[in-house]
Design a protein around this motif. Sequence first.
Motif, PDB file in Angstrom:
ATOM      1  N   ILE A 116       1.206   0.920   6.815  1.00  0.00           N
ATOM      2  CA  ILE A 116       1.745   1.357   5.526  1.00  0.00           C
ATOM      3  C   ILE A 116       3.192   1.815   5.702  1.00  0.00           C
ATOM      4  CG2 ILE A 116       1.565   3.081   3.684  1.00  0.00           C
ATOM      5  CD1 ILE A 116      -1.519   2.959   4.124  1.00  0.00           C
ATOM      6  N   GLN A 117       3.441   2.606   6.720  1.00  0.00           N
ATOM      7  CA  GLN A 117       4.789   3.108   6.976  1.00  0.00           C
ATOM      8  C   GLN A 117       5.766   1.953   7.190  1.00  0.00           C
ATOM      9  OE1 GLN A 117       5.188   5.428  10.567  1.00  0.00           O
ATOM     10  NE2 GLN A 117       7.150   6.277   9.924  1.00  0.00           N
ATOM     11  N   GLU A 137      -2.091   3.732   8.888  1.00  0.00           N
ATOM     12  CA  GLU A 137      -0.941   4.578   8.534  1.00  0.00           C
ATOM     13  C   GLU A 137       0.356   3.931   9.000  1.00  0.00           C
ATOM     14  OE1 GLU A 137      -2.032   8.255  10.419  1.00  0.00           O
ATOM     15  OE2 GLU A 137      -3.166   8.953   8.675  1.00  0.00           O
ATOM     16  N   LYS A 138       0.339   3.384  10.204  1.00  0.00           N
ATOM     17  CA  LYS A 138       1.521   2.700  10.752  1.00  0.00           C
ATOM     18  C   LYS A 138       1.850   1.456   9.924  1.00  0.00           C
ATOM     19  CE  LYS A 138       3.133   0.588  15.075  1.00  0.00           C
ATOM     20  NZ  LYS A 138       2.970  -0.843  15.071  1.00  0.00           N
ATOM     21  N   LEU A 161      -4.539   6.024   1.222  1.00  0.00           N
ATOM     22  CA  LEU A 161      -5.170   5.862   2.527  1.00  0.00           C
ATOM     23  C   LEU A 161      -6.687   6.057   2.478  1.00  0.00           C
ATOM     24  CD1 LEU A 161      -4.644   5.218   5.484  1.00  0.00           C
ATOM     25  CD2 LEU A 161      -4.310   7.657   5.867  1.00  0.00           C
ATOM     26  N   SER A 206       0.840  -1.200   0.000  1.00  0.00           N
ATOM     27  CA  SER A 206       0.000   0.000   0.000  1.00  0.00           C
ATOM     28  C   SER A 206       0.875   1.249   0.000  1.00  0.00           C
ATOM     29  CB  SER A 206      -0.897   0.016   1.241  1.00  0.00           C
ATOM     30  OG  SER A 206      -1.672  -1.149   1.298  1.00  0.00           O
ATOM     31  N   ARG A 207       0.315   2.320  -0.531  1.00  0.00           N
ATOM     32  CA  ARG A 207       1.002   3.611  -0.593  1.00  0.00           C
ATOM     33  C   ARG A 207       0.241   4.640   0.245  1.00  0.00           C
ATOM     34  NH1 ARG A 207       0.780   2.920  -6.985  1.00  0.00           N
ATOM     35  NH2 ARG A 207       2.429   1.343  -7.213  1.00  0.00           N
ATOM     36  N   PRO A 208       0.974   5.562   0.882  1.00  0.00           N
ATOM     37  CA  PRO A 208       0.304   6.570   1.729  1.00  0.00           C
ATOM     38  C   PRO A 208      -0.807   7.333   1.014  1.00  0.00           C
ATOM     39  CG  PRO A 208       2.676   6.670   2.041  1.00  0.00           C
ATOM     40  CD  PRO A 208       2.431   5.711   0.900  1.00  0.00           C
ATOM     41  N   GLU A 209      -0.637   7.627  -0.250  1.00  0.00           N
ATOM     42  CA  GLU A 209      -1.654   8.392  -0.983  1.00  0.00           C
ATOM     43  C   GLU A 209      -2.933   7.588  -1.234  1.00  0.00           C
ATOM     44  OE1 GLU A 209       1.323   6.866  -4.132  1.00  0.00           O
ATOM     45  OE2 GLU A 209       1.447   7.692  -2.108  1.00  0.00           O
TER      46      GLU A 209
END
Length: 167
Positions: free
Chosen positions: A48-49, A45-46, A11, A6-9
């Motif tokens: 994905i990071q 978010e975590k 979300l 997955s990519r942050p964008e």
Amino acid sequence: MEIRKSRPEELEAIMSVYAHARKFMAEHGNAGQWGTTFPPQILIEKDIQEQRHYVCVENEKITGVFYFAEEEDLTYSVIENGTWLNDRPYAVIHRIASAEGAKGVATFCINWAYEQTGNIRIDTHENNVPMQKLLNKLGFTSCGKIYVEDGSPRIAFQKCERPLYLD
């Protein structure tokens, strides 16, 4: 279909898939597993990071989402009313969900994850009958009961290339 990290964008689209999954579970007798807010955005978010969150994409659209990692899961360290099939290193799948109208996505994602390691552990709520049926169909074995962080019980499943009795 393809699986990728997955990519942050992405979300917003990912959280939309989870919102649909919560609605689906509530409509199918499982309102308690994720309630109205799980998984929280900060957790995703975590994930994905840390590059442990994946999307299933078809025709450039996210059709499924899940957490996947080769790691020891602390909630799996104690199992009641059964035993794991083996004690070898394994991968886990958590927070798997399909987009509205998507068909065969969970099967595709779980099979992809199994192909990566050959030893998968996963759990689900006792009221999540659709997931239990899917795991049984895909050759997973119900191994017993585990408890997640909030203390609630889950049915623990495992699928491996060689069960313990062959070690």
